[in-house]
Write a protein that holds these residues in place. Structure first.
Motif, PDB file in Angstrom:
ATOM      1  N   GLN A   4       0.832  -1.207   0.000  1.00 34.64           N
ATOM      2  CA  GLN A   4       0.000   0.000   0.000  1.00 34.64           C
ATOM      3  C   GLN A   4       0.864   1.253   0.000  1.00 34.64           C
ATOM      4  O   GLN A   4       0.563   2.225  -0.679  1.00 34.64           O
ATOM      5  CB  GLN A   4      -0.928   0.012   1.213  1.00 34.64           C
ATOM      6  N   ARG A   5       1.936   1.223   0.784  1.00 33.42           N
ATOM      7  CA  ARG A   5       2.818   2.385   0.855  1.00 33.42           C
ATOM      8  C   ARG A   5       3.461   2.661  -0.501  1.00 33.42           C
ATOM      9  O   ARG A   5       3.561   3.807  -0.925  1.00 33.42           O
ATOM     10  CB  ARG A   5       3.867   2.180   1.942  1.00 33.42           C
ATOM     11  N   ILE A   6       3.868   1.611  -1.181  1.00 29.43           N
ATOM     12  CA  ILE A   6       4.479   1.770  -2.505  1.00 29.43           C
ATOM     13  C   ILE A   6       3.465   2.330  -3.493  1.00 29.43           C
ATOM     14  O   ILE A   6       3.778   3.244  -4.270  1.00 29.43           O
ATOM     15  CB  ILE A   6       5.071   0.428  -2.985  1.00 29.43           C
ATOM     16  N   LYS A   7       2.245   1.813  -3.465  1.00 30.33           N
ATOM     17  CA  LYS A   7       1.198   2.323  -4.366  1.00 30.33           C
ATOM     18  C   LYS A   7       0.925   3.797  -4.095  1.00 30.33           C
ATOM     19  O   LYS A   7       0.788   4.599  -5.020  1.00 30.33           O
ATOM     20  CB  LYS A   7      -0.092   1.516  -4.203  1.00 30.33           C
ATOM     21  N   ASP A  59      11.453   7.778  10.086  1.00 29.75           N
ATOM     22  CA  ASP A  59      11.139   6.515  10.745  1.00 29.75           C
ATOM     23  C   ASP A  59      11.137   5.287   9.854  1.00 29.75           C
ATOM     24  O   ASP A  59      11.199   4.174  10.339  1.00 29.75           O
ATOM     25  CB  ASP A  59       9.756   6.613  11.409  1.00 29.75           C
ATOM     26  N   GLU A  60      11.014   5.466   8.558  1.00 28.16           N
ATOM     27  CA  GLU A  60      10.783   4.327   7.679  1.00 28.16           C
ATOM     28  C   GLU A  60      12.072   3.664   7.208  1.00 28.16           C
ATOM     29  O   GLU A  60      13.142   4.239   7.261  1.00 28.16           O
ATOM     30  CB  GLU A  60       9.939   4.749   6.480  1.00 28.16           C
ATOM     31  N   GLY A  61      11.894   2.429   6.735  1.00 25.57           N
ATOM     32  CA  GLY A  61      12.999   1.650   6.210  1.00 25.57           C
ATOM     33  C   GLY A  61      13.495   2.176   4.882  1.00 25.57           C
ATOM     34  O   GLY A  61      12.923   3.099   4.305  1.00 25.57           O
ATOM     35  N   PRO A  62      14.562   1.571   4.376  1.00 25.05           N
ATOM     36  CA  PRO A  62      15.219   2.111   3.180  1.00 25.05           C
ATOM     37  C   PRO A  62      14.365   2.109   1.920  1.00 25.05           C
ATOM     38  O   PRO A  62      14.436   3.052   1.133  1.00 25.05           O
ATOM     39  CB  PRO A  62      16.444   1.222   3.005  1.00 25.05           C
ATOM     40  N   LEU A  63      13.534   1.102   1.704  1.00 29.29           N
ATOM     41  CA  LEU A  63      12.774   1.051   0.459  1.00 29.29           C
ATOM     42  C   LEU A  63      11.723   2.151   0.382  1.00 29.29           C
ATOM     43  O   LEU A  63      11.628   2.856  -0.616  1.00 29.29           O
ATOM     44  CB  LEU A  63      12.129  -0.322   0.277  1.00 29.29           C
ATOM     45  N   ILE A  64      10.957   2.309   1.425  1.00 30.34           N
ATOM     46  CA  ILE A  64       9.922   3.340   1.386  1.00 30.34           C
ATOM     47  C   ILE A  64      10.564   4.725   1.439  1.00 30.34           C
ATOM     48  O   ILE A  64      10.071   5.667   0.836  1.00 30.34           O
ATOM     49  CB  ILE A  64       8.851   3.145   2.495  1.00 30.34           C
ATOM     50  N   ARG A  65      11.712   4.842   2.125  1.00 35.93           N
ATOM     51  CA  ARG A  65      12.412   6.135   2.155  1.00 35.93           C
ATOM     52  C   ARG A  65      12.772   6.562   0.737  1.00 35.93           C
ATOM     53  O   ARG A  65      12.595   7.718   0.359  1.00 35.93           O
ATOM     54  CB  ARG A  65      13.668   6.047   3.016  1.00 35.93           C
ATOM     55  N   MET A  66      13.262   5.629  -0.064  1.00 34.61           N
ATOM     56  CA  MET A  66      13.618   5.940  -1.450  1.00 34.61           C
ATOM     57  C   MET A  66      12.383   6.390  -2.228  1.00 34.61           C
ATOM     58  O   MET A  66      12.435   7.369  -2.971  1.00 34.61           O
ATOM     59  CB  MET A  66      14.243   4.723  -2.131  1.00 34.61           C
ATOM     60  N   ASP A  67      11.270   5.675  -2.065  1.00 35.50           N
ATOM     61  CA  ASP A  67      10.033   6.052  -2.756  1.00 35.50           C
ATOM     62  C   ASP A  67       9.586   7.447  -2.346  1.00 35.50           C
ATOM     63  O   ASP A  67       9.156   8.249  -3.182  1.00 35.50           O
ATOM     64  CB  ASP A  67       8.923   5.040  -2.468  1.00 35.50           C
ATOM     65  N   HIS A 106      22.228   6.293  -2.510  1.00 39.75           N
ATOM     66  CA  HIS A 106      20.956   6.562  -3.185  1.00 39.75           C
ATOM     67  C   HIS A 106      20.200   7.677  -2.458  1.00 39.75           C
ATOM     68  O   HIS A 106      19.617   8.556  -3.090  1.00 39.75           O
ATOM     69  CB  HIS A 106      20.082   5.302  -3.227  1.00 39.75           C
ATOM     70  N   VAL A 107      20.202   7.611  -1.149  1.00 43.56           N
ATOM     71  CA  VAL A 107      19.544   8.645  -0.349  1.00 43.56           C
ATOM     72  C   VAL A 107      20.234   9.986  -0.583  1.00 43.56           C
ATOM     73  O   VAL A 107      19.574  11.006  -0.798  1.00 43.56           O
ATOM     74  CB  VAL A 107      19.546   8.271   1.153  1.00 43.56           C
ATOM     75  N   ARG A 108      21.568   9.976  -0.589  1.00 46.86           N
ATOM     76  CA  ARG A 108      22.309  11.230  -0.774  1.00 46.86           C
ATOM     77  C   ARG A 108      22.012  11.859  -2.130  1.00 46.86           C
ATOM     78  O   ARG A 108      21.759  13.060  -2.223  1.00 46.86           O
ATOM     79  CB  ARG A 108      23.819  10.997  -0.600  1.00 46.86           C
ATOM     80  N   TYR A 109      22.032  11.051  -3.196  1.00 46.78           N
ATOM     81  CA  TYR A 109      21.809  11.668  -4.507  1.00 46.78           C
ATOM     82  C   TYR A 109      20.366  12.097  -4.694  1.00 46.78           C
ATOM     83  O   TYR A 109      20.093  13.125  -5.325  1.00 46.78           O
ATOM     84  CB  TYR A 109      22.344  10.804  -5.653  1.00 46.78           C
ATOM     85  N   LEU A 110      19.407  11.369  -4.126  1.00 50.70           N
ATOM     86  CA  LEU A 110      18.007  11.801  -4.221  1.00 50.70           C
ATOM     87  C   LEU A 110      17.772  13.075  -3.415  1.00 50.70           C
ATOM     88  O   LEU A 110      16.985  13.935  -3.819  1.00 50.70           O
ATOM     89  CB  LEU A 110      17.066  10.689  -3.778  1.00 50.70           C
ATOM     90  N   CYS A 111      18.450  13.216  -2.297  1.00 54.55           N
ATOM     91  CA  CYS A 111      18.339  14.456  -1.521  1.00 54.55           C
ATOM     92  C   CYS A 111      18.908  15.623  -2.319  1.00 54.55           C
ATOM     93  O   CYS A 111      18.330  16.716  -2.312  1.00 54.55           O
ATOM     94  CB  CYS A 111      19.046  14.310  -0.174  1.00 54.55           C
TER      95      CYS A 111
END
Length: 163
Positions: A49-52, A77-85, A114-119
């Protein structure tokens, strides 16, 4: 001439062979829900659901600006996958995501490149509201990852010449 014909024929055969394989990697369609439903979905305990929800918000771009406060809370608070989304959503929202600048600045020192470049990308999209991030973005120009360095340079360029 003969070798170029053989090479061309080989490319055609390979493309025909791999087309069905590549088709299965196409992204799923954008879910049919409202922005409000998508905001509720990104807060769900169910990852699917979070991904959708994140996919729909990303597709709406700046129209999804009302999700920014929720996304800010979830980034911590969230894990790496949802953080990226969620970072992809902030990139898509762009300028209206200005209130996320402190969290995006914090993400510039994250362990995951990945987090650094998306930021960096999100800060570039935010525009003038990201001016407090100039020094961290300059520091990111020396990052070990080329994607981070490239996106930091791009973000600084988008902030304008008078930073």
């Amino acid at each position: 001439m003969r070798y170029s014909s053989i090479a061309a024929l080989s490319l055609i055969i390979m493309s025909l062979a791999f087309t069905p394989l590549l088709a299965q990697f196409e992204p799923p369609p954008i879910p049919d829900m409202t922005i409000e439903e998508a905001i509720a979905a990104i807060q769900s305990t169910r990852e699917s659901q979070r991904i959708k929800g994140a996919r729909l918000l990303e597709s709406k771009g700046p129209k999804a600006k009302e999700a920014v406060p929720v996304i800010i809370g979830l980034l911590r608070d969230e894990g790496p996958l949802i953080r990226m989304d969620l970072l992809h959503v902030l990139v898509a929202i762009g300028e209206p995501a200005g209130e996320a600048v402190p969290e995006l600045m914090e993400g510039l020192s994250h362990d995951d490149f990945h987090v650094r470049y998306l930021c960096c990308r999100a800060l570039g999209g935010v525009g003038k509201a990201a001016r407090p991030a100039v020094q961290p973005l300059i520091k990111a120009l020396k990052d070990s990852n080329p994607s981070v360095r490239r996106n930091a340079a791009s973000a600084l360029g988008k902030l304008g010449p008078k930073v």
